[in-house]
Design a protein around this motif. Structure first.
Motif, PDB file in Angstrom:
ATOM      1  N   THR A  82       2.026  -6.246   3.361  1.00 46.26           N
ATOM      2  CA  THR A  82       0.782  -6.232   4.143  1.00 46.26           C
ATOM      3  C   THR A  82       1.043  -5.740   5.556  1.00 46.26           C
ATOM      4  OG1 THR A  82      -0.086  -8.080   2.850  1.00 46.26           O
ATOM      5  CG2 THR A  82      -1.141  -7.629   4.965  1.00 46.26           C
ATOM      6  N   VAL A  83       2.120  -6.249   6.163  1.00 43.72           N
ATOM      7  CA  VAL A  83       2.488  -5.807   7.512  1.00 43.72           C
ATOM      8  C   VAL A  83       2.762  -4.306   7.522  1.00 43.72           C
ATOM      9  CG1 VAL A  83       4.247  -5.978   9.327  1.00 43.72           C
ATOM     10  CG2 VAL A  83       3.387  -8.046   8.217  1.00 43.72           C
ATOM     11  N   ALA A  84       3.488  -3.831   6.504  1.00 42.44           N
ATOM     12  CA  ALA A  84       3.804  -2.411   6.410  1.00 42.44           C
ATOM     13  C   ALA A  84       2.538  -1.579   6.271  1.00 42.44           C
ATOM     14  CB  ALA A  84       4.736  -2.146   5.231  1.00 42.44           C
ATOM     15  N   GLN A  85       1.632  -2.005   5.421  1.00 44.19           N
ATOM     16  CA  GLN A  85       0.409  -1.239   5.173  1.00 44.19           C
ATOM     17  C   GLN A  85      -0.484  -1.178   6.406  1.00 44.19           C
ATOM     18  OE1 GLN A  85      -0.840  -3.451   1.755  1.00 44.19           O
ATOM     19  NE2 GLN A  85       0.252  -2.151   0.294  1.00 44.19           N
ATOM     20  N   VAL A  86      -0.641  -2.311   7.093  1.00 43.69           N
ATOM     21  CA  VAL A  86      -1.448  -2.323   8.327  1.00 43.69           C
ATOM     22  C   VAL A  86      -0.804  -1.438   9.384  1.00 43.69           C
ATOM     23  CG1 VAL A  86      -2.265  -3.761  10.238  1.00 43.69           C
ATOM     24  CG2 VAL A  86      -2.441  -4.600   7.885  1.00 43.69           C
ATOM     25  N   GLY A  87       0.510  -1.573   9.541  1.00 39.95           N
ATOM     26  CA  GLY A  87       1.215  -0.767  10.533  1.00 39.95           C
ATOM     27  C   GLY A  87       1.138   0.718  10.244  1.00 39.95           C
ATOM     28  N   LEU A  88       1.317   1.080   8.992  1.00 41.96           N
ATOM     29  CA  LEU A  88       1.279   2.502   8.622  1.00 41.96           C
ATOM     30  C   LEU A  88      -0.126   3.081   8.756  1.00 41.96           C
ATOM     31  CD1 LEU A  88       3.668   2.308   5.559  1.00 41.96           C
ATOM     32  CD2 LEU A  88       4.098   3.568   7.676  1.00 41.96           C
ATOM     33  N   LEU A  89      -1.143   2.271   8.477  1.00 39.89           N
ATOM     34  CA  LEU A  89      -2.517   2.728   8.669  1.00 39.89           C
ATOM     35  C   LEU A  89      -2.791   3.000  10.151  1.00 39.89           C
ATOM     36  CD1 LEU A  89      -5.268   3.313   7.389  1.00 39.89           C
ATOM     37  CD2 LEU A  89      -5.838   0.887   7.697  1.00 39.89           C
ATOM     38  N   ALA A 121       5.787  -0.958  10.884  1.00 42.03           N
ATOM     39  CA  ALA A 121       6.385  -0.225   9.768  1.00 42.03           C
ATOM     40  C   ALA A 121       7.906  -0.305   9.790  1.00 42.03           C
ATOM     41  CB  ALA A 121       5.932   1.230   9.802  1.00 42.03           C
ATOM     42  N   VAL A 122       8.490  -0.056  10.940  1.00 44.53           N
ATOM     43  CA  VAL A 122       9.954  -0.046  11.007  1.00 44.53           C
ATOM     44  C   VAL A 122      10.505  -1.449  10.792  1.00 44.53           C
ATOM     45  CG1 VAL A 122      10.292  -0.451  13.505  1.00 44.53           C
ATOM     46  CG2 VAL A 122      11.877   1.015  12.259  1.00 44.53           C
ATOM     47  N   SER A 123       9.747  -2.468  11.201  1.00 48.31           N
ATOM     48  CA  SER A 123      10.155  -3.845  10.971  1.00 48.31           C
ATOM     49  C   SER A 123      10.165  -4.166   9.473  1.00 48.31           C
ATOM     50  CB  SER A 123       9.204  -4.797  11.705  1.00 48.31           C
ATOM     51  OG  SER A 123       9.572  -6.139  11.518  1.00 48.31           O
ATOM     52  N   ALA A 124       9.092  -3.765   8.773  1.00 50.50           N
ATOM     53  CA  ALA A 124       9.005  -4.009   7.333  1.00 50.50           C
ATOM     54  C   ALA A 124      10.048  -3.206   6.564  1.00 50.50           C
ATOM     55  CB  ALA A 124       7.605  -3.670   6.836  1.00 50.50           C
ATOM     56  N   GLY A 125      10.212  -1.929   6.937  1.00 52.08           N
ATOM     57  CA  GLY A 125      11.203  -1.090   6.269  1.00 52.08           C
ATOM     58  C   GLY A 125      12.619  -1.583   6.493  1.00 52.08           C
ATOM     59  N   GLY A 126      12.916  -1.977   7.724  1.00 55.36           N
ATOM     60  CA  GLY A 126      14.246  -2.495   8.027  1.00 55.36           C
ATOM     61  C   GLY A 126      14.538  -3.779   7.283  1.00 55.36           C
ATOM     62  N   ALA A 127      13.518  -4.649   7.169  1.00 55.56           N
ATOM     63  CA  ALA A 127      13.698  -5.905   6.437  1.00 55.56           C
ATOM     64  C   ALA A 127      13.919  -5.645   4.952  1.00 55.56           C
ATOM     65  CB  ALA A 127      12.474  -6.803   6.634  1.00 55.56           C
TER      66      ALA A 127
END
Length: 408
Positions: A82-89, A121-127
């Motif tokens: 969810t964090v990734a999707q919101v961030g990428l949007l 996005a980078v937080s979610a991807g890194g995790a």
């Protein structure tokens, strides 16, 4: 009562999960890599100064770093996608808005929104990267993917048109592509306390306090290292021309060759994996970096300068991969690897100003001694943290196989 680390069981790397993790993490770093084109585009469209354009992009990178840190807990739990999707949007809308905005004010707002989205996005991807087995090899693959993608963008954008539309538009396109892949992004289901943990996942005899201290130490050291590395890159051009007597044509060739050194470093990490652990390679390549920084800033010989710059990028790519791998190995939920890529941008954002200010005030040679000393101070702390991460990783899975890049 002694509290132990509860690792999540790591999994093999697959094509789908690798693509999603690598691409989502790339979004957070795309602005830093396309910075020269973005600055040119902003100054050309709005007839503004390079200082103003630079301040806007620095603010965007800082927004990325701040959001990456503040989403630390969210991306190490079940809300990662969810964090990734919101961030990428937000990143997609922000970069697209910056590409086509008619005014400087709207463009600034769009760039800041994009920066904040990129941080999530980078937080979610890194995790997500922390869930895979053999973090060192995974980070090598991630670095190879990152460098290749950026090289393609850097080559294509000038061929199409060097403008604000192509610079920010390409970042929007990358963000949109990453958004499409988020359904493949590995989520975490790690238990939060020992009462719900299975016996197989409670084996690591390392106190939570030790992990927390190590994680915080890594988040402090990484931007310092980033500041020294990216500041060298920021003044490499002027230093090569003014001190090493390179022509503009030769400088372009040298900078291109130095990126090859980075790719070779990524390939070496992929090939070696955890064969030599992380503590020893980190210490060795930090010490090598100390010598190369002094060489770069003191030499007046163009050949020595060229070799030192290529070797510096080689060492940089290895260290970047190993430091992020160390963060991933500390906790499989991505608690520490999540903010690591974002926090890197804190040092990166201030690197050009730091390099220019110190070099102008004291000269390239004194600047070289300063950044070499900063690197030297990081050797022992980072080696200790890396050794602890290897201990955790080995305890989690003593006979862990190498990473498999499987289909699916």
């Amino acid at each position: 009562m002694h509290t132990t680390l509860i690792p999540q069981e790591r999994v093999n790397l697959r094509v789908s999960s690798a693509l999603a993790s690598f691409l989502v993490a790339l979004v957070g770093l795309v602005a830093a890599n396309l910075m020269p084109f973005m600055l040119i585009g902003l100054t050309a469209r709005f007839d503004t100064s390079a200082v103003t354009a630079g301040a806007i992009m620095t603010a965007s990178l800082l927004a990325t770093a701040v959001v990456a840190v503040f989403t630390l807990k969210l991306v190490s739990g079940p809300r990662r996608r969810t964090v990734a999707q919101v961030g990428l949007l937000l990143a997609t809308v922000g970069y697209a808005g910056a590409a086509f905005s008619p005014s400087m004010e709207l463009t600034t707002a769009a760039v800041l929104i994009a920066g904040a989205g990129a941080g999530a996005a980078v937080s979610a991807g890194g995790a997500a990267l922390a869930i895979f087995r053999n973090p060192s090899r995974v980070m090598g693959l991630n670095m190879l993917f990152n460098r290749t993608a950026i090289a393609v963008l850097l080559a294509l954008i000038p061929l199409i048109s060097l403008s604000v539309v192509t610079a920010f538009g390409s970042a929007a396109l990358v963000s949109l592509l990453a958004l499409v892949t988020t359904l493949w992004l590995p989520n975490t289901i790690a238990p939060e306390d020992e009462t719900n943990a299975s016996p197989a996942l409670t084996a690591a005899p390392v106190s939570r306090r030790s992990i927390t201290v190590a994680g915080i130490g890594l988040l402090v050291a990484f931007p310092v290292w980033a500041l020294t590395e990216d500041s060298v890159w920021a003044v490499a051009g002027s230093m090569g021309i003014e001190q090493a007597r390179l022509s503009e044509e030769m400088l372009g060739l040298v900078l291109s060759l130095s990126t090859v050194g980075g790719l070779v470093g990524a390939l070496l990490i992929i090939a070696l994996g955890n064969r030599f652990g992380r503590a020893l390679p980190i210490a060795v390549f930090l010490l090598l970096g100390v010598g190369l920084k002094i060489t770069l800033t003191w030499t007046t010989d163009p050949i020595i300068f060229t070799v030192a710059l290529i070797a510096g990028n080689f060492a940089y790519s290895i260290l970047f991969a190993l430091i992020v791998a160390t963060a991933a190995a500390l906790d499989a939920t991505g608690k520490w690897s999540g903010p690591t890529l974002g926090i890197y941008l804190v040092g990166s954002a201030f690197a050009p100003f730091f390099a220019a200010a110190v070099a102008e005030a004291f000269g390239y040679q004194t600047y070289g001694l300063i950044i070499a000393a900063m690197n030297l101070c990081l050797v022992i702390p980072l080696a200790i943290i890396a050794r602890l991460s290897s201990r955790i990783e080995n305890t989690e899975s003593p006979s862990e196989p190498s990473v498999l890049l499987a289909q699916g």
